[in-house]
Every structure is written in C-alpha cells, then in structure tokens.
Write an enzyme that holds these catalytic residues in place. Structure first.
Site, PDB file in Angstrom:
ATOM      1  N   THR A 121      28.196   6.674 -38.266  1.00  0.00           N
ATOM      2  CA  THR A 121      28.068   5.228 -38.481  1.00  0.00           C
ATOM      3  C   THR A 121      27.745   5.004 -39.952  1.00  0.00           C
ATOM      4  OG1 THR A 121      27.277   4.966 -36.246  1.00  0.00           O
ATOM      5  CG2 THR A 121      26.800   3.159 -37.763  1.00  0.00           C
ATOM      6  N   GLU A 151      32.170   6.343 -33.639  1.00  0.00           N
ATOM      7  CA  GLU A 151      31.977   6.918 -32.302  1.00  0.00           C
ATOM      8  C   GLU A 151      31.158   5.958 -31.446  1.00  0.00           C
ATOM      9  OE1 GLU A 151      28.878   8.110 -31.141  1.00  0.00           O
ATOM     10  OE2 GLU A 151      27.752   7.594 -32.951  1.00  0.00           O
ATOM     11  N   ARG A 154      27.046   7.811 -26.120  1.00  0.00           N
ATOM     12  CA  ARG A 154      25.614   7.712 -25.836  1.00  0.00           C
ATOM     13  C   ARG A 154      25.052   9.111 -25.684  1.00  0.00           C
ATOM     14  NH1 ARG A 154      26.342   4.649 -20.480  1.00  0.00           N
ATOM     15  NH2 ARG A 154      28.227   5.875 -20.715  1.00  0.00           N
ATOM     16  N   GLY A 256      12.709  -2.665 -19.861  1.00  0.00           N
ATOM     17  CA  GLY A 256      11.955  -1.438 -20.117  1.00  0.00           C
ATOM     18  C   GLY A 256      10.976  -1.614 -21.261  1.00  0.00           C
ATOM     19  N   CYS A 263      19.996   5.308 -32.873  1.00  0.00           N
ATOM     20  CA  CYS A 263      21.096   4.380 -33.189  1.00  0.00           C
ATOM     21  C   CYS A 263      20.676   2.914 -33.246  1.00  0.00           C
ATOM     22  CB  CYS A 263      22.210   4.567 -32.183  1.00  0.00           C
ATOM     23  SG  CYS A 263      22.745   6.270 -32.069  1.00  0.00           S
TER      24      CYS A 263
HETATM   25  C1  UGA Z   1      23.932   3.868 -28.315  1.00  0.00           C
HETATM   26  C2  UGA Z   1      25.191   3.170 -27.771  1.00  0.00           C
HETATM   27  O1  UGA Z   1      25.020   2.871 -26.381  1.00  0.00           O
HETATM   28  C3  UGA Z   1      26.421   4.055 -27.967  1.00  0.00           C
HETATM   29  O2  UGA Z   1      27.578   3.344 -27.544  1.00  0.00           O
HETATM   30  C4  UGA Z   1      26.552   4.394 -29.449  1.00  0.00           C
HETATM   31  O3  UGA Z   1      27.653   5.269 -29.694  1.00  0.00           O
HETATM   32  C5  UGA Z   1      25.286   5.097 -29.908  1.00  0.00           C
HETATM   33  O4  UGA Z   1      24.158   4.220 -29.692  1.00  0.00           O
HETATM   34  C6  UGA Z   1      25.437   5.384 -31.385  1.00  0.00           C
HETATM   35  O5  UGA Z   1      25.443   4.457 -32.174  1.00  0.00           O
HETATM   36  O6  UGA Z   1      25.706   6.549 -31.729  1.00  0.00           O
HETATM   37  P1  UGA Z   1      22.248   5.753 -27.401  1.00  0.00           P
HETATM   38  O7  UGA Z   1      21.383   5.404 -28.563  1.00  0.00           O
HETATM   39  O8  UGA Z   1      22.527   7.179 -27.112  1.00  0.00           O
HETATM   40  O9  UGA Z   1      23.691   5.043 -27.537  1.00  0.00           O
HETATM   41  O10 UGA Z   1      21.527   5.163 -26.113  1.00  0.00           O
HETATM   42  P2  UGA Z   1      21.730   3.967 -25.062  1.00  0.00           P
HETATM   43  O11 UGA Z   1      22.091   4.532 -23.763  1.00  0.00           O
HETATM   44  O12 UGA Z   1      22.597   2.903 -25.613  1.00  0.00           O
HETATM   45  O13 UGA Z   1      20.224   3.436 -24.965  1.00  0.00           O
HETATM   46  C7  UGA Z   1      19.550   2.903 -26.100  1.00  0.00           C
HETATM   47  C8  UGA Z   1      18.166   2.426 -25.725  1.00  0.00           C
HETATM   48  O14 UGA Z   1      18.220   1.246 -24.936  1.00  0.00           O
HETATM   49  C9  UGA Z   1      17.350   3.427 -24.912  1.00  0.00           C
HETATM   50  O15 UGA Z   1      16.018   3.439 -25.391  1.00  0.00           O
HETATM   51  C10 UGA Z   1      17.411   2.893 -23.497  1.00  0.00           C
HETATM   52  O16 UGA Z   1      16.309   3.258 -22.713  1.00  0.00           O
HETATM   53  C11 UGA Z   1      17.443   1.402 -23.768  1.00  0.00           C
HETATM   54  N1  UGA Z   1      18.067   0.622 -22.673  1.00  0.00           N
HETATM   55  C12 UGA Z   1      19.405   0.692 -22.446  1.00  0.00           C
HETATM   56  C13 UGA Z   1      17.276  -0.205 -21.884  1.00  0.00           C
HETATM   57  O17 UGA Z   1      16.038  -0.307 -22.084  1.00  0.00           O
HETATM   58  N2  UGA Z   1      17.858  -0.957 -20.920  1.00  0.00           N
HETATM   59  C14 UGA Z   1      19.207  -0.891 -20.668  1.00  0.00           C
HETATM   60  O18 UGA Z   1      19.680  -1.614 -19.747  1.00  0.00           O
HETATM   61  C15 UGA Z   1      19.985  -0.053 -21.445  1.00  0.00           C
END
Ligand code: UGA
Length: 432
Positions: A121, A151, A154, A256, A263
């Site tokens: 990114t 990309e 997750r 949460g 990210c």
């Molecule tokens: C995020 C994006 O979802 C990816 O599409 C992106 O490629 C990535 O960043 C990046 O920029 O490389 P990631 O950081 O691995 O992915 O994690 P997520 O699954 O998106 O979760 C991010 C945060 O949000 C976590 O702390 C999670 O617990 C929180 N979250 C997510 C919630 O509290 N509630 C939700 O409904 C979803």
C-alpha cells in the site's frame, strides 16, 4: 512466466506462494540474509493459515525459490513485484525509503523490458515517482512499465483472499503492461473475477478508500453498539437488520473493542495526512480514527464498571492478536487495554494461542499462561478480547470455578448474555 518478489513480509510471501500455485516460476528476494536462510530451511516467519504448506509444496515442485540477490531476481524475471514495507512516520505519512531503494536497484540491474508492480500500500503518487526513479537511475534507457496492483488480503485468510478476490485492480499506462498482468492473474481472469483497469493514482486511491470505508463501517457499528447499551437495544439485531439492506451489506458490522492491525490504523492516518497536504479535510476518516481510539479506552471503562477500582485487582485476558488466526499484535486493542489496566494498578494474566511470543516483546509484568483455565485462576474478571475459535467453546463451569469473582467481559459478543447470566456469571458484552 518468471516473476520476482522483492520483500518477504506478509504480502510478499502470500503473493509468491499463490502465484507459484498458479504455475508461475517465482524467486522471492529479501535483503535479510538470516530470513532467507530460514525460509530456505522451511521456516516461515509469520503465522498465516495454509501458507507454510503452500510454500513448501511449491518449493518442492521447483516453482519457488528464495534468494538475497536482487540482481538475480531482476535479470531472470519479466515481472517484478515490490512488496517491501511502508512503515508509518510520526505524522502518519508513509516511509517510502525501502520502496525507493528497491526501485533504484531494479533500475540498476534491468537487462530488458520489465513490468515493475507495486503491491505494497503506497501513498498516492508513488507509482509515478517509482517510474521516475527507475528512469533516472538506468545506466542506459531500457523500456519498462510500472503497474499499481494493490492487495486486498486480510491477515488470517490471505490465501483465500488472493485466490478468490472480489476484484483485481490494475493501475497501468500501457496495453502491454495490462496484457502481462492479465497473464499473471490468468486463473482469476479466466474465472471472471472483475478486473478494474485504471490509472496509477486511481488504483492507489482505491486501496485507501476501501480500507478507510471498512474502518468506518466497523467504527460506525461500534458507536451504535455503545448507544444500544444505553437505550436497551441489541446491536446484533440492529446490525443484522441493517445488513439485510443490500445497500448496506452484512459484513464488517460486528462490534468490538475497536479495529487494529497493520492496515486500517496506518492507512486511515496516511489518508488523512495526504489530504492535509492537499488542504482537504477528510472529516469522516478523521472522526473514525478518534472514535476508534476512544473505543479501545472505553473497553477499560467496561472492566472498571464491572470490577470497581482496578488497583490491586487481577484481570485475565484471552486473546492478544488484533484478530484471530494471526500472530500480529500491531495496534491490537488487547495490548492497549492491558497497558491501561496496568496503568490503573491491575495485575494481568494473559493467554493467546499464537501471539504470546510477539506480545512478550512489548508487554511487561504480564503473567503469560498456557491455557484459558490457568489464565483465569484467582482473577477478579475475565476479558475476552480476540475471538479465537478455541474461546468459542470454553468449559464455562471450569472458568467460573477458577475465577475469584464470576465476572466475564466479552468484547467480541461470543457468548449469549442470557445463557451466561443463567450460569451465574456477571456478564457484559458490547451493545447488548
Ligand atoms: C484489512 C482489509 O480487510 C484487507 O482487505 C486489506 O487487504 C488489508 O487490511 C490490508 O490493507 O492489507 P486486515 O487488517 O488483515 O485486513 O484485517 P480485517 O479482517 O479487515 O480486520 C481489521 C480490524 O477490524 C480487526 O481488528 C478486526 O477485529 C476489526 N473488525 C473487523 C471488527 O471489529 N468488526 C468487523 O465486523 C470486522
């Protein structure tokens, strides 16, 4: 097709393993000798489900190798992915020194037409800047193209996200570069995955806008959850009914302790910093960053409400990574919450299935335990911070027996409030 990946972090290793699985020949480069030696020995430095098997399989089948020689990678490949880190600076902007150094080296070793793909990114304007760096550092003019291909993986489900993405974004300037990228992603292209072809700046912006929007969605439901608690509403029903509206969608509406990871926090801050530079105020994204910081602190308030004065009390924490299926603790709510609990005089016992080694580096005076039941021994409260699957089916009677006080604070709404109350817990979740 021969492809080189420069940078063997999360993005680089997943990209390398998946493209090798697509049938390409991959060389993954990193300047850290020790890391490459360990990778050659089959040791994967990160926890990512499925990655170790995929890497081993493709190394075994001769399609993937590791090297420290950038020259070797550049000269032997048509496509060069840059996947080095872009860590945040103090002011929220991104540190591009590694990207720029790699661009200079690629220029130096270029021996024919190449496509240089930016997958990390990167701030808007970086692809154009990389193009200029390469042009100005070539010893003789050689034709090349730069592509911005952000990309969307997750952590924890990166392989699935790479193999079955919602879309592939290609920011490019020539037909030739686009055609080569379609070849790289041919299994996805043939599978009718949507491809968005656009210019550099738009591709770069798509990544920031997507992450900022997802961060906004999470933050929105967190704030609604906080209000639900005050008015007697149940956020799960609210989120479900909201999500059934196709314009809103069901995903990313789970409340949460606030978002974390490498990210969302970094990208939202970088977006605000970029906007500031252009004298634009991104009020929504700004508010999301602030609300998310507040959310983490609010969780400590929940513990205080349930336990009373925290000084001298013992709190058990389940989950240290920022989300399940990763050992990544960067910006993890659990870390912030623990440090604040300690600041207020509480003793902390903690357990995480994979993230304890990483947590030991940043946390002091925490008693790390070997399972949830040992964690809660003599605790005044248990706080479930990260929803690992193994915390979804706890032996609740054992947990209750081991706790000094039957206080269960569920920051991911894993358990049903009525069931927990009937088991004799003093229970609270989020927004219910
Ligand atoms: C995020 C994006 O979802 C990816 O599409 C992106 O490629 C990535 O960043 C990046 O920029 O490389 P990631 O950081 O691995 O992915 O994690 P997520 O699954 O998106 O979760 C991010 C945060 O949000 C976590 O702390 C999670 O617990 C929180 N979250 C997510 C919630 O509290 N509630 C939700 O409904 C979803």
């Amino acid at each position: 097709m021969n492809i080189c990946i420069i940078g063997t972090g999360y993005v680089g290793l997943v990209t390398g393993a998946c493209l090798a699985e697509f049938g390409m020949n991959l060389v993954c480069i990193d300047s850290e000798k020790e890391k490459i030696e360990r990778l050659k020995g089959g040791h994967i430095p990160i926890f990512e489900p499925g990655l170790e098997d995929l890497l081993k399989k493709n190394v075994g089948q001769g399609r993937l190798r590791f090297s420290t020689e950038i020259k070797d990678g550049v000269t032997s490949s048509l496509v060069i992915f840059i996947t080095v880190g872009t860590p945040p600076n103090e002011d929220g902007s991104s540190d591009l020194r590694q990207v720029e150094r790699v661009a200079r080296e690629v220029a130096r070793y270029m021996n024919g037409y190449k496509v240089i793909v930016l997958k990390s990114t990167v701030p808007i304007g970086t692809s154009r800047r990389v193009k200029e760096i390469i042009r100005s550092h070539q010893s003789e003019p050689i034709h090349f193209d730069v592509v911005c291909n952000p990309e969307y993986q997750r952590e924890g489900s990166a392989i699935e996200d790479f193999m079955r993405p919602d879309r592939v974004t290609i920011g490019a300037e020539t037909e030739q570069a686009v055609a080569i990228m379609k070849d790289v992603y041919s299994p996805l292209y043939l599978n009718e995955t949507p491809f968005v072809m656009t210019n550099f700046e738009t591709a770069e912006m798509i990544k920031y806008a997507s992450n900022a929007f997802l961060a906004t969605k999470v933050t929105f439901i967190n704030e609604i959850a906080n209000l639900c608690e005050k008015v007697g509403a149940d956020v799960h029903h609210v989120a479900r009914a909201m999500g059934l509206d196709g314009r809103i969608g069901r995903k990313f509406l789970h409340p949460g302790p606030g978002f974390g990871g490498s990210c969302f926090p970094k990208d939202t801050r970088a977006l605000v910093a970029m906007a500031k530079e252009k004298r634009e105020h991104l009020g929504v994204v700004h508010a999301v960053i602030e609300a998310n910081d507040r959310q983490k602190m609010k969780m400590v308030g929940k513990v205080r409400e349930m336990v009373g004065d925290l000084n001298g009390r013992t709190v058990g924490i389940l989950g240290l990574s920022f989300k399940p299926n990763t050992d990544d603790i960067r910006e993890s709510p659990a870390i912030v919450i623990i440090q604040e609990l300690q600041r207020e005089g509480a003793k902390v016992r903690a357990y995480d299935p994979v993230a304890m080694d990483a947590a030991k580096v940043v946390l002091k005076k925490v008693k790390f335990c070997s399972d949830p039941y040992e964690t809660v021994l003599d605790c005044d409260a248990l706080v479930l911070v990260t929803e690992w699957n193994e915390f979804r089916h706890l032996e609740l009677s054992r947990i209750k027996q081991n706790l000094k006080e039957p206080v269960f604070i569920d920051l991911r709404n894993v358990y049903e409030p009525s069931q927990m109350k009937s088991l004799g817990f003093r229970y609270c979740g989020i927004g219910r």
